[in-house]
Structures are given as structure tokens and as C-alpha cells.
Write a protein that holds these residues in place. Sequence first.
Motif: not given
Length: 499
Positions: A450-461
Motif C-alpha cells: 500500500g505504499v503506492i496506490k496507482s491504477e497505472l502501476a497495477q496495470h503494468y505490474l
Amino acid sequence: MTQTLTGENLRAAKAKKVAVVGAGVAGSTIALRLAELGIDTTLIEKGPSLVNGPPFCHLHAGGNLYREISDQQCLTLLQQSIDTTKVYAQSINVRPTVLAVPTSDPSEPLDLLPRLEKLRAQYQVLVDQDASNEVLGKPADYFRLYDRAEIEAIGQRPLPEQAQCDEDWLVAFAKQVNLDTIKFPLVVVQEYGLSAFRWAAIANLAIDRLPSCHLQTHTSVVDIRRSETGKGWQIITKPASRNLESTVNQDVQVTEYDYVVNACGFKSGELDDMIKAKRQRMVEFKASFVTHWPECQGLWPEIVFHGQRGTPQGMAQLTPYPGGYFQLHGMTQAITLFEGGLVASSEQSAQPRLAPHFIKKIDEQWPEHLVTERTVSNIAHIAKFIPDFKSAKTASKPLFGAQQIPGEDPDLRAADVSFDQQGYARAEIVKASSALATADAILKDLLETGVIKSELAQHYLTKHYFPVTKQCRSDEITKLAEQFARDRHYPDALARNFS
């Protein structure tokens, strides 16, 4: 629909700050992976530029240089190398590697066959899953065996000016290697070259263009401690060029970060000690040697003459560059390896202690007599198989550095990351091709904790999003890579691809 770095995604990614300490091949790759997704990343480096650590020259797409490592490590290195090639395509020297077993060696060439077949089958699986994984040639051509008659026939061909097929890389080899010194069949495998200078140029160009990445060179980390809130970290830095005792208070900076990545390479234990984190690791000092062979003719592949590490018959590795320049490894105590060069951490400290004379080589200058002595020994080591190579000369100082190896297995080659305290990760790569897997694991931890909450980062995980990095042009990469080579006192040729 492709997501982009705009609006809410970008603001969410920038809400928290990540520090990456150490801008070697691992640290710079982690910083690029995060900054390409808009994550606010500060890259802290003691030296003047990026990717200036231990040398690397080989992609290790299957780990076949190392007979002693497990098949699983080789499969891991294959996957990591494919991913690395797709992101850092401009740093790859596309040429095959020849694996030769000397007649003096107790093993046989076909001992490698079961592993090679596993690797070829896995490469086919990866290509079937995603056609973009076909970056090492056709899976069916991942390796090939050549008997002596075939090599002798190839040796009758004229030397090609450019390689139109893999066998064009074998003509010079067939003409000039003493075939009586090696066993057959010969193995040719699609493990490519990897340019450290071109990787450094790509990283510098891309980071300069990424507003989310803040590069601090010439900066030393003096201390790291928990923030007063207990959630983040305070990193205390000072200019690297100044002595701590003489540094005035205003030169010391204290900055808060939400997450810290320890990418300090062989000095990773120093950061661990600052936060009292225990970690078992080893450090090994190694060197390779740069030579010029003006009489060199034709195109040369990478060549590995297998041998028993640490003995006078240790592995000999010849890495070609344009213009008759070669990087050499000789895995003997008289050449690449050093007496006392492998050390381990202790109960008192997570930092292995190299002897002062190794640190002096890293920080200052090699004694000229030692450079000459070891380079001459390396030339002689190669000339046992390529007699005409005896006319090669020393071209520059060695490529050298200390390599970290996490844990207690000195044969470990496929390693990436470990996590200790909350918000603290260690990049622990042994081979450059593992850097991207390390960055992936850290991005996953940032999201899961939960340090980063980003839809973009989640999409490109699970996908590699490197639009800026991949836009670097070949001409600008070559120009900057050549400048790095000159600045570090190496021949320009080490920064060039064959063309």
C-alpha cells in the motif's frame, strides 16, 4: 485501451517518495521501472555517473557459461535475459556463444545436452505464450552441435565482412582455433553479448527525460533511520567528494522517504548495518582484461573454453568487440580470481570485509606491473587454444569490481531481491540480466504493502512499461556510451556494436 501517465494515476503515484541508493545496473533499472510509471523516485549515487560498478559483458540467456549451477538457475536466467533484451535491446551484441570443452578437461561436450534441451524447450514455451519473447532467434536454433568435419568445412570459407547467418560467426574461429585442443561436438548457443557502456548510456538518457526520477550523483549516504512516525525513513546524505569530519552542517541533507531500496552492490551491507539488519552474504573481487589484437581477422563469436574454476585450467572466456578489441576472463587465481578475494559477512556486520588492497584497486589505481602481469597471463591462457592470439597486447586498465552473492552459496548466479523491515528492499543481483526481475519484485511490494496506490502501476505490474527508455536512439546511445568509455579510460570499441 492503453493507460497513460495523466491525471489521477500520476497524482496517486507521486503521493509517496521512493529512494534508491546505488545507481549501478540494478539501481538504475529499478529507478527507471518506477519513474516510467510516474512514481516519485530519487536515485542516489556516490559516483559521477550511472552503471559504473562491476563489469558485465554477457547476457547469460541460459547460464551455459557455468556448468556448476543448477538447471533451475539456468531456466531463471533464460527468462530474465529475454525480458532484459526486450527493454534494453540497444545494449545487446547479437552474436552466438561457442562452448568448447578442452581435451584436458574431464567432462564431455554432450554432458551439457540435457540442460540445453530443457532450455530450448522452455524457450519454445515462452515464445508460444508470447511471440514477442522470440528475441534469441528461433527456439529450434537456440543451440546447435557441430562435429569436427563441419567446423573444418566452415574453415574453408572466405572470411565474411558481415554476418548473414550464425555460421558466419564461426569462420574465423574455425580457421584460427587449434582444433586439436578441444573436444567435439562443439556447442553453439544463442547467448548474446551485453554492453555495460551502452546500458549506462540508455539509463542516463532515459532518467534525464523522466520528470519523476531525481538523480543525485556525487552523493554519499551517511546514515539511514526510521522516521519519527515509524512508517517511513530518513536518509542523511552529504557530498561524496568531502570528508565527513570536515563537512559543515549545511552540507548534510536529511530527507524523508516512504520506501528505500538498497542497491549498493558489494557495499549493501553498509546500509544494512545502519538499520541493524542482519544478512548473510559474500563479496568476490574479480577482474577481466582488455586487449587489442591488431592481426585479428574476421568476425568472432563469444568463446568459452570450459575449465575447472580456480585451477590453472580454469575457464577461458573471450569476448569480442569491433576493431580487434577483446575482453578476457581466465578463471584462475593468476588472472580473474584473486587469493583472498572471496569474503563473507559476519555475526557482527552484514558487510563482508575485503582486504584493503582490493578496496584500493576499486577506489584508486591498479599498479601497472600487476595490470601487465595478469593481462599477459590471460593472453597466454587464450593462446593455448588460439595460437596467433599470443600477439595481442594490453589495451587499457582492467574491467574490475566486487560482486555480491547473497547467502552462502558461492555458485549462486540467479538472484534478485530480499525484503527485511517494512519499506526496505535489497537488490541482490549477481548477473545484470536479473536487474529487471528485481525491479518487478519491488514494484509488486510497493503495491501490495500500500505504499503506492496507482491504477497505472497495477496495470503494468506484470508488463514492462518503458516508453521513454525504449525511445533512446542508437546514435545518441553510441555517442554517450563512447564518452563513458573514454571518461573511464577504456577503448571506444567497448561501447560499439558490430555493424
